[in-house]
Structure formats: structure tokens, C-alpha cells
Design an enzyme around this catalytic site. Structure first.
Site, PDB file in Angstrom:
ATOM      1  N   PHE A   7     -18.175  11.186   5.234  1.00 33.78           N
ATOM      2  CA  PHE A   7     -17.342  10.672   4.140  1.00 33.78           C
ATOM      3  C   PHE A   7     -17.515   9.162   4.031  1.00 33.78           C
ATOM      4  O   PHE A   7     -17.608   8.462   5.033  1.00 33.78           O
ATOM      5  CB  PHE A   7     -15.878  11.015   4.405  1.00 33.78           C
ATOM      6  N   ASP A  60       0.856  -1.177   0.000  1.00 30.23           N
ATOM      7  CA  ASP A  60       0.000   0.000   0.000  1.00 30.23           C
ATOM      8  C   ASP A  60       0.902   1.240   0.000  1.00 30.23           C
ATOM      9  O   ASP A  60       2.103   1.139   0.259  1.00 30.23           O
ATOM     10  CB  ASP A  60      -0.908  -0.023   1.227  1.00 30.23           C
ATOM     11  N   GLU A  72      -8.421  15.560   8.026  1.00 29.48           N
ATOM     12  CA  GLU A  72      -9.278  16.535   8.688  1.00 29.48           C
ATOM     13  C   GLU A  72      -8.492  17.370   9.689  1.00 29.48           C
ATOM     14  O   GLU A  72      -8.642  18.586   9.755  1.00 29.48           O
ATOM     15  CB  GLU A  72     -10.437  15.817   9.393  1.00 29.48           C
ATOM     16  N   ASP A  92      -6.606  -2.740   3.351  1.00 31.93           N
ATOM     17  CA  ASP A  92      -5.533  -3.642   2.931  1.00 31.93           C
ATOM     18  C   ASP A  92      -5.716  -5.059   3.458  1.00 31.93           C
ATOM     19  O   ASP A  92      -4.885  -5.925   3.184  1.00 31.93           O
ATOM     20  CB  ASP A  92      -4.177  -3.111   3.406  1.00 31.93           C
ATOM     21  N   ASP A 110      -5.042   5.784  -4.245  1.00 36.25           N
ATOM     22  CA  ASP A 110      -4.775   7.204  -4.430  1.00 36.25           C
ATOM     23  C   ASP A 110      -4.709   7.553  -5.911  1.00 36.25           C
ATOM     24  O   ASP A 110      -4.740   6.689  -6.782  1.00 36.25           O
ATOM     25  CB  ASP A 110      -3.458   7.580  -3.745  1.00 36.25           C
TER      26      ASP A 110
END
Length: 1465
Positions: A765, A433, A723, A1058, A916
Site C-alpha cells: 500500500f 486531523d 489490516e 500531520d 478521509d
């Protein structure tokens, strides 16, 4: 399952039939459209009745059908331990084989050994494993008892109060009262919280390891309660889903007496194992208990896998069985032939009771079974026990390696799978990852863009490069004194008056929380660490240095915001001030960050500051603005928008030169800047504020609210590091989040004024929407505003169409802002930053009420609830107005580039599977040396299967031209693999290949059956990046490579996404980072840093494999060598199954005399030192190629064992031939010789000699003589009718015995010694060369290692630096674009290069005249591949050494894609 015996079912239907009128806002048909004929399928639902006086009968009838809260994680009970453990052990077929031999030996006609002696080895093996299993299970039993006997307050119906009981007494439907710092005993639906807003705070560290607090809300309709919750007044019935293991998913509804329903979800469920924090009292009703809780359903415990060596060992054991069968068959046939030579029955052939003799064929069959018993040791039953003990020793040394210990987290490596340690030395593919694995997952605010203007925050970048203390660097503050503030501001150091003390305005002074002052109870089983008590609160994350160009504009925006109630006139286009204000308000409000104080104990801030100061300050500011006669700050865009003339400067040298249109337009925007580059607000320029009275008024206004705002220092507890970073960034510009409740959020503006927004709704989210929205009511304008933040690929699709604008100027400005923002996003991604887009939307009151009604119905739904919620969210989050975007840096972990380089040098293929963005992943790949500047990188982005197949074929054809024809030997599933080893010179002439692919292309590959072609292409790639991939795709890729290529795989990750990838690989490694412990709980090994992977694989992996592999080969050799002695003797005893060695001596030989040296060898031996293994990573390839244990080494050891057994038997035989010695006197030298030979063979295998090695070998040899002397001196009738009395003593007095015992081992080991000598002298093995280097002194060893590495380092490609005018090898980055179906003209191929070489920049005109070399030969034309094109951009180095981007990628009109290098069909 049915409720047929109780009265609840009829009463339930009666309630539905004769209920009160229903509220349309809360009632939704869930299970049937006809509410009057409702039926409930209890096999798919759970119905919970409360345990109180009103519903006690219903509760009693239903609760017995559900599991209690008592847990039992043990495998055995006192009665089932013996039979169940034996049953499990006999699942191992080797134990069954020896059990068969024991039973066979009990048959009188086939008895070889005494029955008890035959049982002894198997009994010892079973007993050792049984004791180990019993101890482990007893530990689990004690832990279960401790948990079950924990205390909790349960509501007792008879006493009408809460009574303290044990956890095991909790039942479904019980009311539970929990207090602060108590652990939740079951899955409980929250009905009451002492928090006035109905919020309960949880710490889920026991569940997922996350230290940040989570919020849970009381079920709707129960938040407005009195101080005390009365269980007797609760008469609702709960219907929810059946128990499952989804931690973040839960749905159900509550049926009220009036038949109305209230929906609830996971936001109201308290999970077992979590801890109550910052909440005095919480009350709920139990939904799931015991083993039906989500935590228990997710607790699968450590997983047991079969290692590669064990799989190979099972195959070799089958060969041993075949060898045993052949030897037994020879014995049976020999017995038949031997007896056939006698004309009469020999005297030793005893008839049965009737005087008849066995037929020769039956006698041969009996002899076959007898030989199986005699030669049973050929199957190494003790090998399994030895392997388990060796692995325990290896794990012990792994745990105690200080290099694998992380001081920051106080964690060392955890080994959760004990039986695959040797697989660490054979890994061929690593799937990693990115976020939190290669990076730190510490998000640091770096840059932002607002309304198309970029603010690079150079000062903040410098601070991050050289981190310093907060107030130690006063030089940066002098820069801010140059800003054109009002005269009074510039006279003294600017201060933040809202804090009550003078502090520079340049930086966000987040609260420093003393660790000793924050009391947080650690969860059971977790180590105390130095980690800060608040997640994502390190100084590097909290402290942000503001941008000097943006800071004064934020001041203007704050002033505009405070006067927006008077300037509410509708504008055709939002002003820059309003956009900046909305941007920072979105950063502050659009999150789930909890605000608390640093007091002890920490208290959550829920009450906003006094509004009296707010009102007075607003009035004074408005009066001041009228006195100053300031211009309206919400004027047209062109007059106040920030300048973009120096866009290239603000972005560094990375931004391509703006075109003429942008330069012309930039001149319009430059009015707000002074000539020296400092920003001058038009408001201050208008009047220059020269009157001292006005200055005093301004100071009075700005200081007024500060008097009432003295408050404790605040700390922020966020659920994600993104955040926290955004809130800290907003705080750096003094947009400070002061307090948050479910209904309100308070923000303090830079002037100290506080605004309290009413929170109307929050859309959290999720990974599907990839965005979060909050709906608030503006306190000044009363507008309903939606602030949204999320992934740019999603937000850009949701923006309002510029064509809808009535004014063409506005349309142009909107398009220009989007284009510039997109450029900035591309820049951020190429710099490796995580990007988020910020947007807003204003809706009317009627629209919101209508949407809220739909949302309420969706929440109350049980069927298709997720789809309905998604639909309502999409209905709200559209037609957005873009405010800007942020770039957050997720920094690389320390040592990642070195680790990646070492793993690649070790021959390990490293793939990065990330969700990503593609540009971010590519940049990280360059940063961590996964990709090199000279690599040729293919980027494939398409949704079409046909296009994907064409691109893969084209890329394969091109790559094969560079690499040449492949050797035909290595073939897998019909295609050739690239050769594994190439000389450095040939490798240097071929460019390395990288592959970048996205999730949509992966779908096309899997759906189009293109896996084989994809795998064939990846065999030529040095690295593969899979971007935008889902967790399912990650696991599918791992399984594809593991199964189709038949390679050893390792997956490493740190988050819950993952887990599937970790479980799919041969070895799963979890990183205990900031994303929780779910990856660790699913892994085989757990580490705290990615850099630990280097030593874990290259050193410990190599050692574990080398030790265990050679130990397994040695065991096979040892057993075959010893058994063959008995086999050769059968040729001289008429194949009668007799032995020349005492039975007890044979038993002791394997159990004691030769058992310890292999164990010490398997635990302590080091063929190469750790320093050399780390300095020469390519030594790891010996494990990948299985050099220590493969079919060749196995058969060589078997042949060697046959030879040595021949020598050990026949030299004593020839020595004592024609003598009158007895059988045991003949067998004792053979036994002694074989022991000496086997021990010396072990000594030759040992590469490390310590005191332990020497003591064990000498001790084993001496133990043999001591035991033999004592046994032969004391045992007279131990093994009747044989008599070993005084045999060893007699041999020790015979000189012939010493001579034979000295010469025979020399003769037996001479060929092996000669072979090892030749191998050490002339062998080309890397391991042998490294062993020679290891024996040199330190200085010479370092020189040899440097010489080794310099010889094996690839030489530079000729002509690498002279690429301007001469032909060059293929260029580094290649991007395949799929042709647009809208274009009717044939696609054209372009090659644009934008290089900086030796300070000279190649112009585009020059590139037109000189196309890319090698392009025509390597690439097929559009006619050959019609689905390729329109262009495949090639650039020589996507990233130069200075971080510059050498590729100009024009933005297509209306496109919002992040990467313009590869368009998607």
C-alpha cells in the site's frame, strides 16, 4: 568529489568494459544508455565498497570520505563553551544594549556608577543562562557517550571473524552482525537473515514509536544461503542515493562481478535505532553511518518559537527605548541650559590638564550618554530571565496535572517547546486531523457487502454498544441454533473443531496474549506502560460476532472452495459461493500481517500444517459430494445470490426505499431464504441429508483435519489497524490466517482444511495508489489470482467495464451489483465508517511472467524508479472484478464531543483537515458536534477554477443576506470580517453555516488565486471540513489562515502525514497514538487524548497567558516607576547625572528586593479557578482578545508609573524641603516608599493568596530593611567618596520617616485602587463576573454558573419544528453541483426533501408543489451563474436524531463517486 587517488576507479571501468554477458532480467541502464562509457557523479550518489580482503584498498580510499558512526549532539565543547555561549546570548539585542552601557561606563568622563557595579547585573544574567545551557549540554554529552560506547559485532578483515567493538568504530562498508533484541547501530543493507525465507523483523519504536513489527527482506539473490554468511565471498559494489531524511524512501543497486545489477529499496534497509526482533542473526553492510543516518537527519530536537507576548514585548521595548532617548535628551538639554546660566565656570566644573573646559555642546552630548547609563534600568534586562524561570514553573505544573495523564498509555503531557506556553491561552483557530485524533484509531469491523448484498452484523453492533466478556453472554448463541445447518450440526452446540476444544462458532476467538508472558525489551527513554505488547490487538478489535445471515453462506462457500478443483468449468458469471470465498480469502491474504504464537519468547509461524490431512480431507469431501449428489454450487447468479428484498431492513432504516426494478429483481433472489427469514442453503435443501450414514460421513470429514491441526494460539502483528481488523473479521468466519512466509501464506478454512497459496508478488500500500495487491497461485486450480483492496474511489475506477461482457444478462447483473455496492458504500460513509473495496483478477501465466520481467527492471532502476514502479503497478491493477466492500468503524475518542463543544463556546474556530472520504468526515463532524443538525452546510466539489470562483461568490452572497451588513471596523486585506459578538437573540435568528470542501477544490482555490474569497466565506462558518486533503495542502491551509488573517493557530494530529501541518502552526500538538511518534517528535506539546486539549487550553492556557501577560506589564511599570525617581532628581541636581540612592541599593533593588514576587505571581497566580474556567469556556476569549496585555494596558501602566513616581518623589521632597539632611538621607525614604508602593501594587494584582504569596511579599519587604541596616552599619568606604554609614539607622529613629512611608504609598496607589473598585462594581468584563462567582460558596456558584449558561444559550429558531407547510429559514445542507459540459439543455434547479417529522413523511409530489422556501431569493439563477447547477440539493438535516438519512441521492448511471451531492468537473 572524485575517486582519483585509488585504483578502484580504473578497476570499475575495467569491469564494465570486459565483463561477462549480462542477464536481461536483472540489468537495467540506470545512469547512461551506454554501459561501456559509464561515469558516476559522486556528488549525487554513494558508492560503497565492502571491507574485506578483496576490496580493502577500495574501501580504505572511499570510507574516509564518509562520516564515521560517532555521534555528537552537543552544542559545545570544553574549549568552545564560553565563547560560543556568549556569542549566542549576545544575539539577544537587550544583552548587547547592556554590554554597550558597561563599555560606556568605563569611559572616565561618562562614569556614573563604579565600573564593577555596572557589570554586575549583566554578568549575573549571563551566568544564570550559561549555567542552564551548560547543564543541558552536559546531559546530551553523557547520553552521546553512552550510545557511542555501546557494543556491536563488526567483521575484522585480519582475523577473518566478527569482533566486538564500539558503535563509534563502525565505518561505511563494514559488515555488522546483529542478534535478536539488539539495536541497529547504523543504516545497514540486509544481506543475511537466519530466517530461512530471508526475513528480518524490526521494532521501530525508537524511530517512530510504533510497537508493531516491520519486515525487512534480504537483497534479492542472497536469500538462499547456507547457515553462515561469508563476508570474504562478497565482492559486489553498492551504488545508492546520497544521505537524506526520508525514512520510507531508499533506492540503489548492487553491481555484481559479472556486471549484472540487482535493485533494492527501503524494504532491505535496516535503520539506525531500530531493534532486531524474532530473528536470531542478521548480517548487513553499513550504508550510512553517524550523522548521515536517516534517524539522525530527522532528529531536529526541540524547536524554539517566539511567542506572541514576546513579539509584543519587543515592540514595547522599542517604545521604552524611545522614552529613554527622550529622557536622556531632556537631561542633555537641561545640562546645557544649566551650565549656560553661570557667567563663570562653577567650582564643580573641573578643567582638564591643559586648563581648558569642555564646550557646552560636547558637555551636553557626554551628559546624554551619562543619562543612558543612569537610566539603563528602564530597559528590563531581568525580564528575560524572569520569563524563562516562570515558564519552567508553568511547565512543571503542566507535567504534574493528573487530569492530563492517561492511565492506559502511562503518558502525561510532554512540553517540548518551553517558550510558548502562554500562546496556549490565545488560540483562535484549531486545525485537527480526524483519524487517530478525533477518533481512537482502533478499527472495529462493523459491516460488509458481498456481490451487492449487505450484511449489517447487528449482533456485532450490539456487542460493541455493551462490551462483555467473550463467553459471558450465551444468549446470542441460541440464535445460531435456529439456522438450518445439517441435522447432526443442530443437535449439539456448534463448535470450532479446528482449535481442539469446543467453542461456539459465533465469534472469533483470537489469542489472548498474557502481557507478563511476552518479553519485549523496551527502548531507551520509553516509559513502561500497560499497553498490550502486540499492536492493534485489544479485545474490542479482535472479537467480531458473525452475521447470522452470512455465516451459513460462508460454510457453503468453503465447501465450494474445497471442491473447486473438480468444478473448474468456465462460467459466464461467478457464483455467489465463489465470490464469498474469494472475498474472505482476500481479507485473509491481501495484507502484510505477521503470524506468531503466544509462546515465550514469541515465535513466528512459518511452517504450514501438515498437508497430509489436507489431501485426505479433500478426497473425502469430494467423495461425500458425489454420494450426496449435490448441485453444483457455481450455478447461475440468480439462483444462489442472497436476497435483497429486505435491503432496507439489513441496512437499518437508513436505506432509501428501493425502486420498482429493484423490488422485482429482489423477488428473484429470495429463493435462498426461508419464510421465517433464516437462510437455507440450496445444497442442504436438495437432499435434506436425512441418512444417518451421510451425517456420520460429514462429521468424519469435518473432524479429520482437526486431529492434526492442534497448534499454539496465534496472534497477528499488523502494520495498520485496518489490516488487523480485516484479518480478525475473516477469522470470525473461520477463514483463519495460519502462517505467512515471503513465498507462501496458509489459510485454514471453516471445515479445518488448510490451503497454502504461493505468493508470487506483493504490491504494498502507498498513499498515491491507495491500494494493496497480492498475486498468488491458487493451490487447487493453479490459477494466478490478484487480490486487491483499497479506497473505493480508486478501486471503482479500476473495475472492468460491464459493457465488455458478451452476455447482456451478465452486464445487467454487474451493473446492478456495482450500483448496490455503491449505495452501501455511501451508507457506510454516512455512518462514519471507513470503507475498503475488495476486488480480484485472474491472469494467465504468460501475462504474469511478462509483467514480472518489467517489474524487475523497474526495481533495478535508479533513475525514475518511483515512476517505473508506479507504471508497472497500474499495468497489473486494472480490469478488476468487484467482490464487495467492508465498513470499519474508527470510534470517537472519549470526551471528543464535549471538548469540541467547549472549544467552540470558547470562540475557537475548529477546522478538520483529513485525507478521509467526504461522507465519513461529515458524519464524524456531526457525531463530535462540529456540525449541528440545524446548520446550513455548503459542500463544494469542483476542479474548475471558474466554477469554484462562481460557487464561492454565490455562497458569499447568500450568507451575507442572512448575516446582514457587516461592521466596517474589522477589515483584513480588503474584506470585512463578521462581527465577533452578537446578542443571543440575533444569533438565534441566523442559521449557523458549515463548509465542506475537498482536495481538488483546494487545488482550484490555490491555483486560481481565490484564497481571499475562500477565507472571507470561512469567516461566516462555524466549522470547516477539508476532505481528501494531502499533507502539503494541510500545511498550506494553516499558513494561509495564520498569515492572511493574522490569528493564533494550533494544529493537532497523530500521524506522520500531520507533521507539516503541526510545524506550520503557531503551536503544534502531537497525539501519541497508534500511528507512531513522528507527530509527537515534530510537535511543541504532546498529549495522549484529544479531550486533554480542553483543560490544556481553557485552564492552563488561560492561566499561563494571564500570569505572564500581567507579569510583563508589571515589569514595565516597576522599572519605569523606579527609573523616573532618578529622572525627577535631575531637575534638582543640575542634570549632573547624580543619584540620591546608593549604587548598591539600586542594584539590590532589582536583583533581590523586587524579583521574587513577580516570579511567584507568574507561576502560582490563578485569577479564576479551574472549575469555573471549564464550566464557562467563553472566559477563554479574554486571551484571544489580549485583554491582559495590549497597547492600552501597556500605556496605562506607563502613565500610572509616571504618576506614582511623581508622588513617591515629591512628597518626600516637599517634606524635607529647606532642611539640612544629606543626599542619602533624602534618598532612603524615597527608596523605601517606592519599594512599598511597588510591592503593594503587586499585591493588588494578585488574585490568589496563598502562604507562599504572603511569605514572599513580607520577606521581600523585610529583606530590604535587613540588608539596608547591615549595609549601612558596615559599609563606610564601600562606595567612595559617598558614605552611606548609619543612614537607615538614623531614619528609623525619625517619626517623620514612618509618616512619609505610610502616607505616600496610599496617595500613590489611591487612583489605581479607585479604578479597580469602579471596574469591579460596574465593569462588564466576563473575567470580573467570573471572579465574583468564584468567591461564592459551592452551591451558589453552581447555580450562578447554570444561570449564566442558560442566559447565554441561543434560543431555538422560531418555527423550527413546523417545517412541513410553513416558510422556514434556510435548510441545513446545501450541495453545489457543477454542471456537466455534456448537457446542452440549461440546468434545472431542484429541491428534494425527504423528511420525517412527527412520524409523517413528506412525499415527493408534495415537495414538487411546495418548493423549498427561501430558495428563490437566496440562490442566483442559472443565467446569473452559468457554472452553477444543475441542482443544489437542500435537505433539512442530513442526519435525523435517529441516525436516519433524510436525503435521497440518485446514483447516476456508471458513476462511482462516493458523494452524489456534488459532482466533479
Amino acid at each position: 568529489m572524485a575517486l582519483s587517488v585509488d585504483s578502484s576507479w580504473h578497476r570499475w571501468q575495467w569491469r564494465v568494459r570486459d565483463g561477462l554477458p549480462q542477464s536481461p532480467s536483472e540489468v537495467t541502464p540506470l545512469l547512461s544508455q551506454d554501459r561501456r562509457r559509464q561515469s558516476y557523479n559522486l556528488t549525487q550518489q554513494r558508492v560503497v565498497f565492502p571491507n574485506n580482503s578483496m576490496c580493502h584498498q577500495d574501501w580504505a580510499a572511499v570510507s574516509r570520505k564518509y562520516s564515521g558512526n560517532r555521534i555528537c549532539t552537543t552544542k559545545y565543547t570544553f574549549l568552545t563553551f564560553l565563547p560560543q555561549n556568549l556569542f549566542e546570548q549576545f544575539h539577544r539585542w537587550a544583552n548587547l544594549y547592556f554590554l554597550f552601557l558597561v563599555i560606556l561606563n568605563w569611559i572616565p568622563s561618562m562614569e556614573v556608577f563604579h565600573r564593577e557595579i555596572t557589570m554586575l547585573p549583566l554578568a549575573i544574567v549571563l551566568f544564570i543562562i550559561m549555567v542552564k545551557d551548560g547543564m543541558e549540554d552536559f546531559k546530551r554529552h553523557r547520553f552521546d557517550r553512552e550510545i557511542n560506547c555501546s557494543n556491536i559485532w563488526i567483521y575484522e578483515r585480519k582475523e577473518r571473524s566478527y569482533v566486538q567493538k564500539c558503535w563509534k568504530d563502525v565505518r561505511v562498508g563494514d559488515f555488522i552482525q546483529m542478534k535478536c533484541n539488539e539495536i541497529i547501530p547504523a543504516d545497514i543493507l540486509l544481506l543475511f537473515s537466519s530466517d530461512p525465507s530471508g526475513i528480518c523483523h524490526l521494532e521501530t519504536a525508537n524511530l517512530d514509536g510504533e510497537t508493531n513489527l516491520k519486515q525487512r527482506r534480504v537483497v534479492k539473490g542472497f536469500s538462499q544461503q547456507d547457515v553462515q554468511f561469508e563476508p570474504e565471498h562478497f565482492c559486489n559494489t553498492i551504488v545508492c542515493e546520497k544521505p537524506n531524511n526520508h525514512l520510507n524512501k531508499f533506492k540503489g543497486y548492487m553491481e555484481h562481478p559479472d556486471q549484472t545489477r540487482t535493485g533494492f529499496g527501503s524494504e532491505s534497509l535496516l535503520l539506525r535505532g531500530c531493534t532486531i526482533r524474532n530473528t536470531e542473526v542478521a548480517v548487513g553492510i553499513v550504508i550510512y553511518a553517524g550523522h548521515e543516518t536517516k534517524a539522525m537527519l530527522n532528529n531536529s530536537g526541540p524547536r524554539y518559537k517566539r511567542s506572541k507576548i514576546e513579539r509584543c514585548m519587543n515592540i514595547d521595548i522599542f517604545f521604552c527605548i524611545g522614552l529613554l532617548f527622550l529622557m536622556c535628551l531632556i537631561g542633555a538639554v537641561g545640562h546645557r541650559l544649566w551650565n549656560g546660566t553661570f557667567k563663570e565656570h562653577p567650582p564643580f566644573d573641573v578643567p582638564d590638564a591643559k586648563g581648558s573646559f569642555l564646550p557646552l555642546a560636547l558637555g551636553g552630548f557626554y551628559m546624554f550618554l551619562t543619562m543612558i547609563i543612569l537610566l539603563q534600568v528602564l530597559i528590563p534586562v531581568s525580564l528575560y530571565v524572569s520569563i524563562e524561570l516562570v515558564k519552567l514553573g508553568q511547565v512543571f505544573f503542566l507535567h504534574n496535572d493528573l487530569d492530563l495523564y492517561d492511565e492506559e498509555t502511562d503518558l502525561s503531557i510532554q512540553c517540548r517547546a518551553l517558550n510558548i506556553t502562554e500562546d496556549l491561552g490565545q488560540i483562535q483557530y484549531i486545525f485537527s486531523d480526524k483519524t487517530g485524533t478525533l477518533t481512537e484509531n482502533k478499527m472495529v469491523f462493523r459491516r460488509c457487502t458481498i456481490m451487492g448484498s449487505e450484511y449489517s452484523h447487528q449482533e456485532n453492533a450490539k456487542r460493541l454498544e455493551t462490551p462483555r466478556e467473550l463467553d459471558s453472554d450465551s444468549e446470542e448463541w441460541t440464535q445460531y441454533q435456529c439456522l438450518s445447518f445439517p441435522a447432526q450440526w443442530a443437535q449439539g452446540p456448534a463448535t470450532r473443531r479446528g482449535q481442539g476444544c469446543a467453542q461456539p462458532l459465533r465469534r472469533c476467538h483470537s489469542a489472548h496474549i498474557p502481557i507478563q508472558g511476552h518479553s519485549r525489551q523496551r527502548s531507551v527513554g520509553r516509559c513502561e506502560s500497560s499497553q498490550p505488547p502486540v499492536a492493534f490487538s485489544s479485545s474490542i478489535e479482535k472479537d467480531v460476532t458473525p452475521d447470522k445471515n452470512l455465516l451459513p453462506k460462508v460454510q457453503d462457500a468453503a465447501l465450494w472452495l474445497e471442491t473447486s478443483s473438480d468444478t473448474k468449468a468456465a462460467k459466464p458469471f461467478p457464483s455467489t459461493a465463489s465470490s464469498i470465498a474469494d472475498f474472505f480469502l482476500a481479507l485473509t491474504i491481501c495484507n502484510s500481517v505477521m503470524v506468531s504464537t503466544t509462546t515465550q519468547p514469541r515465535q513466528r509461524v512459518t511452517m504450514p500444517p501438515s498437508t497430509k490431512a489436507l489431501g485426505s480431507s479433500l478426497e473425502k469431501i469430494q467423495q461425500l459430494f458425489h454420494r450426496l449428489k449435490l448441485l453444483n454450487l457455481s450455478q447461475s447468479f440468480s439462483s444462489t445470490a442472497p436476497s435483497d428484498t429486505d435491503l432496507g431492513e439489513s441496512l437499518g432504516a437508513n436505506m432509501p426505499t428501493t425502486d420498482s426494478e429493484e423490488r422485482d429483481d429482489a423477488s428473484v433472489y429470495s429463493e435462498g431464504y426461508s419464510t421465517d427469514g433464516g437462510y437455507r442453503s440450496s445444497a442442504w435443501d436438495e437432499g435434506d441429508i436425512q441418512a444417518s450414514g451421510l451425517e456420520a460421513s460429514l462429521e468424519e470429514v469435518l473432524e479429520a483435519p482437526a486431529l492434526g491441526l492442534a497448534s499454539p494460539e496465534l496472534c497477528y502483528e499488523a502494520e495498520s489497524p485496518d489490516e488487523a481488523a480485516l484479518v480478525h473479521a475473516a477469522g470470525a468466519y473461520n477463514f483463519t490466517l495460519v502462517s505467512r512466509t515471503p513465498e507462501q501464506v496458509t489459510v485454514r478454512l471453516p471445515q479445518g482444511t488448510c490451503l497454502t497459496f504461493d505468493i508470487l508478488y506483493t504490491l504494498g500500500f502507498d498513499s498515491v495508489r491507495k491500494r494493496m495487491s497480492v498475486v498468488v497461485r491458487h493451490p487447487l486450480t493453479s490459477e494466478i489470482i490478484i487480490y486487491t483492496k483499497g479506497a473505493d474511489s480508486v478501486i471503482m475506477d479500476l473495475l472492468e467495464d460491464p459493457a465488455c461482457a458478451t452476455d447482456t444478462d451478465v452486464e445487467k447483473k454487474v451493473r446492478k451489483i456495482r450500483a448496490r455496492t455503491q449505495k452501501h458504500l455511501d451508507l457506510y460513509a454516512r455512518d462514519g465508517l471507513r470503507t475498503l473495496c475488495i476486488a480480484k483478477k485472474v491472469i494467465t501465466e504468460d501475462d504474469f511472467q511478462r509483467w514480472a520481467s518489467f517489474r524487475c527492471e523497474a526495481e533495478a532502476s535508479l533513475d525514475n524508479r518511483d515512476e517505473l514502479l508506479m507504471e508497472t503497478a497500474q499495468h497489473l491493477e486494472n480490469q478488476l472484478t468487484l467482490l464487495g466492500a467492508t465498513g470499519i468503524e474508527d470510534r470517537l475518542q472519549e470526551g471528543v464531543p464535549d471538548t469540541v463543544a467547549a472549544l467552540r463556546e470558547a470562540g475557537i474556530q475548529l477546522w478538520v483537515l483529513t485525507g478521509d472520504k467526504q461522507e465519513t468526515a461529515v458524519n464524524i463532524a456531526y457525531s463530535c458536534r462540529l456540525l449541528d443538525q440545524t446548520d446550513m452546510v455548503y459542500s463544494i466539489n469542483t476542479e474548475s477554477q471558474e466554477t469554484c470562483e462562481s460557487i464561492l461568490s454565490c455562497a458569499l452572497e447568500e450568507v451575507k443576506q442572512f448575516h446582514g451588513p457587516q461592521k466596517p471596523d474589522p477589515k483584513i486585506f480588503g474584506f470585512c470580517l463578521p462581527s465577533e459578538t452578537l446578542p443571543p437573540s440575533s444569533r438565534a435568528a441566523v442559521p449557523e453555516v458549515g463548509l465542506v470542501i475537498d482536495g481538488k477544490t483546494l487545488n482550484a482555490i490555490f491555483q486560481g488565486k481565490l484564497e481571499m474569497k475562500f477565507l472571507e466565506l470561512t469567516q461566516y462558518c462555524r466549522s470547516v471540513l477539508c476532505c481528501r486533503s494531502t499533507p502539503l495542502q494541510k500545511s498550506m491551509i494553516v499558513k494561509l489562515v495564520r498569515d492572511k488573517l493574522n490569528v493564533m493557530t494550533l494544529s493537532i494530529g497523530d500521524g506522520a502525514n500531520d507533521v507539516s501541518m503541526i510545524q506550520a502552526a503557531d503551536i503544534g500538538i502531537g497525539i501519541s497514538g497508534q500511528e507512531g511518534m513522528q507527530a509527537v517528535m515534530a510537535s511543541d506539546f504532546a498529549i495522549s487524548r484529544f479531550r486533554h486539549l480542553k483543560k490544556l487550553l481553557l485552564v492552563h492556557g488561560h492561566w499561563c497567558y494571564s500570569r505572564l501577560a500581567r507579569m510583563v506589564v508589571y515589569y514595565f511599570y516597576k522599572n519605569v516607576c523606579y527609573v523616573n525617581l532618578l529622572f525627577w532628581y535631575q531637575f534638582f541636581c543640575g542634570f549632573s547625572g547624580s543619584t540620591m540612592i546608593d549604587y548598591w541599593q539600586m542594584i539590590f533593588f532589582n536583583l533581590f528586593f523586587t524579583s521574587l514576587p513577580p516570579l511567584v505571581f507568574g507561576v502560582l497566580d490563578k485569577d479564576i479557578s479551574a472549575e469555573t474556567l471549564l464550566a464557562l469556556p467563553e472566559l477563554y476569549k479574554s486571551g484571544q482578545n489580549s485583554e491582559c496585555y495590549n497597547p492600552m494596558t501597556f500605556w496605562i501602566s506607563i502613565v500610572d508609573a509616571f504618576y506614582q513616581s511623581l508622588v513617591c518623589f515629591f512628597i518626600p521632597y516637599l517634606t524635607y524641603k529647606d532642611s539640612d539632611i544629606d543626599v542619602f538621607t533624602f534618598g532612603t525614604p524615597i527608596n523605601t516608599i517606592s519599594l512599598t508602593t511597588i510591592l503593594l501594587h503587586q499585591a493588588m494584582e494578585m488574585k490568589t493568596w496563598t502562604i507562599i504569596h504572603g511569605l514572599v511579599l513580607i520577606g521581600s519587604f523585610l529583606m530590604y530593611f535587613v540588608v539596608s541596616l547591615v549595609y549601612n552599619a558596615t559599609c563606610v568606604i564601600c562606595n567612595s567618596p559617598t558614605n552611606p554609614y548609619w543612614v537607615m539607622e538614623g531614619q528609623l529613629s525619625d517619626p517623620t520617616f514612618y509618616l512619609v512611608c505610610f502616607l505616600t504609598p496610599v496617595m500613590a496607589l489611591l487612583p489605581r485602587y479607585f479604578f479597580l473598585s469602579l471596574q469591579g462594581t460596574y465593569g462588564k468584563s466576563l473575567i470580573l463576573k467570573a471572579q465574583k462567582i468564584d468567591k461564592l460558596p459551592t452551591d451558589k456558584r453552581d447555580l450562578e454558573i447554570q444561570s449564566w449558561r442558560s442566559r447565554r444559550r441561543p434560543v431555538p429558531i422560531p418555527g423550527e419544528a413546523q417545517r412541513t407547510h410553513h416558510p422556514v429559514p434556510p435548510v441545513p445542507e446545501q450541495d453545489f453541483r457543477a454542471s456537466s459540459p455534456k448537457s446542452a439543455s440549461p440546468p434545472k434547479r431542484k429541491c428534494k426533501e425527504n423528511r420525517v417529522l412527527h412520524g409523517e413523511k413528506c412525499s415527493r409530489d408534495h415537495l414538487k408543489d411546495h418548493p423549498c422556501p427561501g430558495d428563490s431569493s437566496a440562490k442566483p439563477s442559472s443565467r446569473e451563474y452559468p457554472l452553477l447547477g444543475p441542482s443544489r440539493t437542500m435537505a433539512s438535516g442530513a442526519y435525523s436524531s435517529g441516525g436516519q438519512i433524510d436525503e435521497d441521492r440518485p446514483l447516476s448511471r456508471g458513476s462511482h463517486r462516493r458523494s452524489q451531492s456534488s459532482m466533479t468537473i
